[in-house]
Design an enzyme around this catalytic site. Structure first.
Site: not given
Length: 528
Positions: A12, A15, A113, A229, A275, A332, A367
């Site tokens: 849901s 993607a 970021e 994270h 990160r 994360h 990522r």
């Protein structure tokens, strides 16, 4: 009950919705989610969505930053697809009515970021980007061609006599099982964050899709690469939600209780370092019993700029007037997952995967911030368009397989497993810790869990079994990769080992389990 469809999408998040919307152009789609359309990691996403849109930026720079964050382990073709199609993906959202934050002159507001070299992060309502993109997509769903089934958990993929996937079995909250047959089946179930004690993830994101695919024969890749994270709200030794990376992008810095900046001298980008570096640094302080805070005193109008974070802090009893938010790192994002090609095809015919559950290689070992919502849009659109134009296929008969009934009562409760994973396969890993975790998991008979008969089992029992399988995949992969790279940090192998590992991936298949339980170490060479 048995229902037939042309395409089934399980999930849901962004993607799942994008794939379903594109496929529905020419196919009838059934979208199944174990919770609701508004309950996903995508809905919780605060940071934003990345795209090279300014005159100072370009797709080549976005590509360079993505590869750098991924520690040169990314699949270059996948990265090029992501960054080159990003501007068009944003333009499509804007044309359909999506509202992003803008400057006073009406131009799109672009934020910064960690690990980005230019301002390229779009936001909606400050730190509510995921929520508002999801609301927009939900509003665009064409219900006439997409049947949405909520609160029904997928528990087993169905395999045909020809070895292809022909659908899925589900169980609703009442314990009733349903069977869905489809020409093509898509897993868009997210990662496995809630298997860890400290996480930013929705509690429904527990790795079910990965476990189902693995049991069905699909290859799983790079499960050792988990992004932690750096800044989750940390109160009473528990995480209480995400404090967006955009807060540091706006100037906040990480400090000790005495106010000493902790990222000074650690990395050239300081608080905007990749990160994994920030997370490992914070974790080293937490391990020593020192508290770490995000100093937000320099950010003007913080509540207006970050309404979601502000609400989260105030609900948790944090006094924002003091200018400090207590933080700690937690699970994360999963860079690994079900191995797929550039179109989302898994190693099982007619079974596809997209989003965080899939491993395209686009994120490499770590990522880049704000590439995940983008991944859902770009790869969801590509997969949905492919499915929309594939010719119809005749669904073969189901393959009869012998299944075993497991006594699930012997499996641990999830809090016990969450603690084990956080301690032994978390931010800092060692051979001793991973072996301890692996032995603990194998005591629950992995081979029997792979052959478990879901008929008559409750969702809770099946979730436990899946959790053990996914935890084992993480432990086995992390034990095999004898180096540190990106989201995988081994204190006993603290450096990258390009000679052995730059082009090698840990790829697991259920057919390998017996060999691996006997201690064999296998890996495959993958062209980046």
């Amino acid at each position: 009950m048995m229902v037939k469809a042309e395409v089934i999408v399980i999930g849901s998040g962004i993607a799942a919705l994008k794939t379903a919307m594109e496929a529905s152009e020419h196919k009838h789609v059934i979208l199944i989610t174990k919770s609701t359309l508004r309950h996903s990691n995508s809905y919780l996403a605060q940071g934003g969505i990345a795209a090279a849109l300014s005159n100072q930026d370009g797709v080549s720079l976005h590509k360079k930053d993505t590869l750098a964050a991924g520690q040169r382990y990314n699949k270059v073709k996948a990265v090029e697809k992501l960054v080159c199609e990003a501007p068009a993906a944003i333009a499509e959202l804007l044309r359909s009515g999506m509202q992003f934050d803008r400057n006073h002159d009406g131009t799109l507001m672009l934020g910064m970021e960690g690990a980005h070299s230019e301002r390229r992060i779009l936001h909606s309502h400050g730190d509510g980007t995921g929520k508002y993109i999801m609301e927009h997509l939900i509003g665009c769903l064409r219900r006439s061609l997409i049947t949405v089934i909520e609160n029904e958990a997928a528990v087993e993929l169905i395999i045909g006599k020809d070895g292809s996937c022909i659908g899925v079995k589900t169980i609703n909250k009442s314990g009733k099982m349903a069977v869905y047959h489809a020409e093509r089946t898509v897993l868009a179930t997210g990662g496995c964050g809630s298997l860890y004690r400290l996480t930013s993830n929705s509690q429904t994101v527990s790795g079910d899709g990965i476990a189902m695919a693995f049991k069905a024969g699909a290859k799983v890749r790079d499960m050792e690469f988990i992004q932690f994270h750096p800044t989750l709200l940390f109160m009473n030794n528990k995480t209480g939600g995400l404090v967006s990376e955009a807060v540091r992008g706006d100037g906040a810095i990480l400090v000790t209780e005495k106010g000493r900046p902790i990222m000074e001298g650690v990395h050239d980008l300081k608080d905007l370092a990749p990160r994994h570096i920030v997370a490992q640094t914070i974790f080293s302080y937490v391990q020593r019993g020192e508290k770490v805070f995000l100093d937000i005193s320099m950010i003007k109008d913080f509540k207006k700029r970050f309404p979601t974070v502000s609400s989260l802090c105030e609900t948790s009893g944090v006094n924002l007037q003091a200018g400090r938010i207590p933080v700690a790192p937690g699970n994360h994002f999963l860079m690994g997952g079900i191995e797929v090609d550039e179109w989302g095809q898994t190693s099982v015919p007619s079974l596809y995967a997209v989003g965080e559950v899939a491993c395209t290689g686009v994120h490499g070992a770590n990522r880049l911030a704000s590439n995940s919502l983008l991944e859902g849009l770009v790869f969801g659109k590509a997969l949905g368009d492919l499915l929309a134009h594939l010719p119809a296929r005749e669904i073969p008969e189901e393959k009869q397989q012998s299944k075993s009934f497991c006594h699930i009562a012997t499996l641990p409760e999830l809090p016990e497993l969450q603690e084990k994973l956080m301690n032994e396969a978390g931010i800092v890993r060692t051979e001793a810790g991973l072996m301890s975790l692996k032995n603990y998991l194998e005591a629950f008979h992995i081979e029997s869990l792979l052959d478990m008969d879901v008929t008559g089992q409750s969702i809770t029992e099946i979730t436990k079994a899946n959790a053990i399988i996914v935890a084992w995949l993480i432990a086995e992969s992390a034990l095999t990769r004898t180096e540190s790279r990106g989201g995988h940090f081994r204190s006993d192998y603290p450096s990258e080992d390009d000679s052995l590992w730059l082009g090698n991936s840990v790829i697991l298949a259920s057919t390998d389990v017996k060999n691996r339980l006997k201690g064999r170490r296998l890996y495959e060479y993958i062209e980046a």
